[in-house]
Design an enzyme around this catalytic site. Structure first.
Site, mmCIF file in Angstrom:
data_model
loop_
_atom_site.group_PDB
_atom_site.id
_atom_site.type_symbol
_atom_site.label_atom_id
_atom_site.label_comp_id
_atom_site.label_asym_id
_atom_site.label_seq_id
_atom_site.Cartn_x
_atom_site.Cartn_y
_atom_site.Cartn_z
ATOM 1 N N SER A 577 0.845 -1.195 0.000
ATOM 2 C CA SER A 577 0.000 0.000 0.000
ATOM 3 C C SER A 577 0.878 1.242 0.000
ATOM 4 O O SER A 577 1.953 1.257 0.601
ATOM 5 C CB SER A 577 -0.885 0.014 1.245
ATOM 6 O OG SER A 577 -1.489 1.288 1.377
ATOM 7 N N TYR A 590 -4.269 -0.344 9.858
ATOM 8 C CA TYR A 590 -4.049 -0.720 8.461
ATOM 9 C C TYR A 590 -2.590 -0.478 8.056
ATOM 10 O O TYR A 590 -1.902 -1.364 7.558
ATOM 11 C CB TYR A 590 -4.998 0.075 7.561
ATOM 12 C CG TYR A 590 -4.830 -0.235 6.085
ATOM 13 C CD1 TYR A 590 -5.321 -1.427 5.564
ATOM 14 C CD2 TYR A 590 -4.173 0.653 5.235
ATOM 15 C CE1 TYR A 590 -5.158 -1.725 4.220
ATOM 16 C CE2 TYR A 590 -4.007 0.354 3.884
ATOM 17 C CZ TYR A 590 -4.503 -0.834 3.375
ATOM 18 O OH TYR A 590 -4.339 -1.127 2.062
#
Ligand code: ZN
Length: 700
Positions: A577, A590
């Protein structure tokens, strides 16, 4: 043998359409016609390009499959020009093919079957030629002529073995013309030709001859012990499955590492395996006399082109194997047998006049009594064809052994067929190989979003894909989408929960059992949670870490174990990510979990590099499309974190990147494909961004 002919279906059909109908009926039964084997024809009158009436032979085109054949698959040839050749004493293959091409009604038509003259010289309007199991029980006998005469009397002519081509066609034509009471010709170690004045007559004659052959062989086999006692009973289904799942990747590695002339060493010569443990086959391979019979050679030239001249046979030893040690022992035995086969094969080629250096010296079939048969193909479709041909071949051997003494092609005959340019041409008509058509991939989180796009993109490049997800129905739907587009053997839907060790192991096992191993893993499963750290619940933190970090660890660990056991390198692509390099607020669980995932991937790149296993990362940003990650809740929370309205979120992400581009799942899938394929063979431990360009997230 049941006739599938239906007058109500055939009514109204004539000429070529009726030929198509009859051909498909033959093609529907694998005991009659297998995968492109057999051929059919029609002689009738047509008009040429100037409108003149002309006698035409319509015959199956080379490489066409009777099961699915259509009118366009039957090139037409001017019959008078073909019949002129009956006057000749001989004709070589090149001259024959050149002549056939000159006779075509449509110059651009596909090349007619290599057995075209066989059809032309049989003086009847409708001709069927098959390599049906039932007739081969008689035709593959030491004493084939006697059996054919005893079974059929004057109703069939017997043609001694000769390689297909001009002379065989001429002999068949002469024999048929000289036997007006015959309605069939049995070709030794090859097959059956039947004919009729009508389409139905020709088809039903094929069936009645085969029924008679079955009765004849059945009567004589009754009460006889055919293959001796069962010396290696099948392992229990569970034990078989466990052993096969461990053995197949090892064997795939062994076969793929054998250098093949004309192909790049390593990846280019990879194979896909198919394991067959059907009851019939297990019974066959476990019998005392099976090895001798299997080594005697394939049933016909057609069988030979798929299974090769003989299988390798690997003994299981006495104890039912269960643990790693047993797998090691069996893998070592496979390696020995593969090497032995290669030595034998090179000698076989040299001895019979070929250039051993140019031949692929690998067995395509390995028989393992107790476990079944393992066949190797260029891809799963090819392996399926080889397995089907093998199964029918063993049926023929058993029926022939029941009747008398099975006799195959001599080694010289086998060699001459295997290296016959016309057979090689026919084999070259198989579907073209795609970039990844010898590869196997497993993709996690593949029911939607980036995982789904990656699975579809890999499949489009030819790859076999295990589509895995916790959502089994979603995974199945994507797998079905791939199968519908690229063929039944290309994808498998598997329920896989990345947080559950047993589920991860079972998912990889399913891929190994389907295709024999693994080359590519895309670790894409992930979840998101939005909350500032001070309000982050322990349970939410644990949940996100479990999927994004621990889940990725479990998948990577299983992947690297299998890839190492296989020993042919591999590529692990991790969907990271943008957040790892440029974290945003309220995204603590996250971002931290993705950072753990990324760091583990880089460590794995260091550890696995010496095994040519590459581990790379793709960092996407804000891929909303079809995403399981961007739930409504996450969207709202992220919008709040950025101080904008939820409906403005996608536009916000688009505008903040340098290119001003919206990032799609397909964009990410392109990056995955590059890292998964050999195009990035020199790249590992790398981060590839697919984010439209974000200065703060530049990898450094
Ligand atoms: Zn044939």
């Amino acid at each position: 043998m049941q006739s599938l002919w239906r007058d109500e279906e055939a009514r109204g059909l004539s000429g070529l359409d009726l030929l198509v109908y009859r051909s498909r009926l033959l093609g529907r039964d694998p005991a009659l016609v297998l995968w492109g084997g057999g051929n059919t024809s029609l002689k009738h009158q047509e008009h040429d390009f100037r409108g003149r009436p002309v006698a035409v032979l319509r015959v199956k085109g080379s490489g066409a499959d009777l099961r699915t054949i259509g009118p366009g698959d039957f090139p037409g040839l001017r019959l008078d020009d073909l019949l002129l050749l009956q006057e000749r004493a001989s004709m070589d293959d090149d001259a024959m093919v050149a002549w056939l091409m000159q006779c075509l009604m449509e110059p651009q038509a596909r090349r007619p079957s290599i057995e075209t003259l066989l059809h032309a010289f049989v003086p009847h309007p409708h001709v069927d030629h098959t390599h049906a199991d039932a007739i081969l029980a008689l035709a593959d006998q030491r004493d084939a002529r006697r059996h054919v005469e005893a079974a059929f009397g004057e109703q069939a002519v017997f043609i001694p073995y000769r390689r297909p081509g001009f002379l065989l066609s001429k002999e068949v034509g002469e024999a048929v013309r000289g036997a007006p009471r015959a309605h069939a010709a049995v070709l030794e170690r090859h097959g059956l030709i039947t004919w009729g004045s009508g389409a139905k007559e020709s088809y039903e004659t094929t069936l009645s001859v085969l029924t008679r052959a079955e009765e004849y062989a059945g009567d004589r086999a009754r009460g006889r012990v055919v293959l001796g006692p069962l010396t290696q009973p099948p392992l229990e289904p569970q034990a078989r499955r466990r052993l096969a799942a461990r053995l197949l990747p090892r064997l795939r590695g062994i076969l793929s590492r054998v250098p093949v002339p004309g192909e790049a060493e390593g990846p280019g010569s990879r194979v896909v395996l198919r394991w067959d443990d059907s009851d019939d086959l297990l019974d066959f391979v476990g019998r005392e006399a099976a090895p001798a019979l299997a080594l005697a050679g394939p049933a016909t030239p057609d069988h030979l082109m798929y299974t090769r001249v003989r299988p390798a046979i690997v003994a299981l030893h006495d104890a039912p194997p269960a643990g790693e040690e047993d797998t090691d022992r069996l893998a070592a035995a496979c390696e020995r047998e593969v090497a032995k086969f290669a030595d034998w094969y090179r000698l076989f080629v040299r001895k019979h006049g070929g250039a051993a250096a140019a031949a692929d010296p690998r067995p395509r079939v390995l028989l393992v009594p107790g476990l079944g048969a393992i066949v190797a193909g260029r891809d799963a479709r090819h392996a399926r064809i080889v397995a089907d041909v093998l199964r029918h071949g063993t049926q023929v051997m058993m029926a022939a052994a029941g009747l008398g003494e099975y006799r195959s092609l001599t080694l010289q005959e086998a060699h001459d067929i295997e290296f016959w340019p016309l057979e090689l041409y026919r084999m070259s008509l198989a579907p073209k190989e795609a970039e990844l058509s010898r590869r196997v991939a497993l993709v996690t989180g593949a029911a939607r979003g980036i995982g789904r796009a990656a699975a579809l993109r890999l499949a489009e490049a030819g790859c076999h894909v295990a589509v895995t997800d916790r959502d089994a129905e979603g995974a199945d739907a994507v797998a079905e989408e791939i199968r519908a587009r690229h063929g039944t053997d290309r994808a498998l839907g598997v329920r896989l929960d990345v947080t559950d060790e047993a589920s991860v192991a079972a998912g990889f096992e399913a891929a190994a059992l389907a295709w024999g191993g693994l080359d590519i893993v895309v670790s894409s499963a992930g979840i998101a949670h939005v909350s500032p750290v001070e309000r982050l619940e322990r349970s939410d933190w644990d949940r996100v870490m479990l999927v994004n970090a621990t889940g990725h660890f479990l998948v990577s660990r299983e992947a690297v174990r299998i890839l190492k056991a296989q020993g042919t390198g591999g590529s692990i692509v991790v969907i990271g990510s943008k957040n790892v390099l440029a974290p945003g607020k309220d995204f603590g669980a996250y971002s931290a979990s993705k950072a753990a995932q990324v760091q583990l991937a880089r460590v794995l790149a260091i550890e696995a590099g010496s095994d040519r296993i590459r581990v790379n990362l793709v960092h996407p940003d804000a891929v909303f499309q079809d995403s399981g990650l961007w739930s409504d809740e996450v969207r709202q929370e992220r919008a709040r974190a950025h101080g904008i309205a939820p409906e403005g979120l996608e536009e916000f992400y688009r505008k903040r990147n340098l290119l001003g581009e919206k990032v799609t799942a397909e964009d990410v899938a392109e990056a995955v494909l590059w890292l998964a394929s050999d195009r990035s063979l020199k790249t590992t431990g790398c981060i590839l961004t697919v984010d439209g360009g974000l200065r703060e997230a530049f990898p450094r």
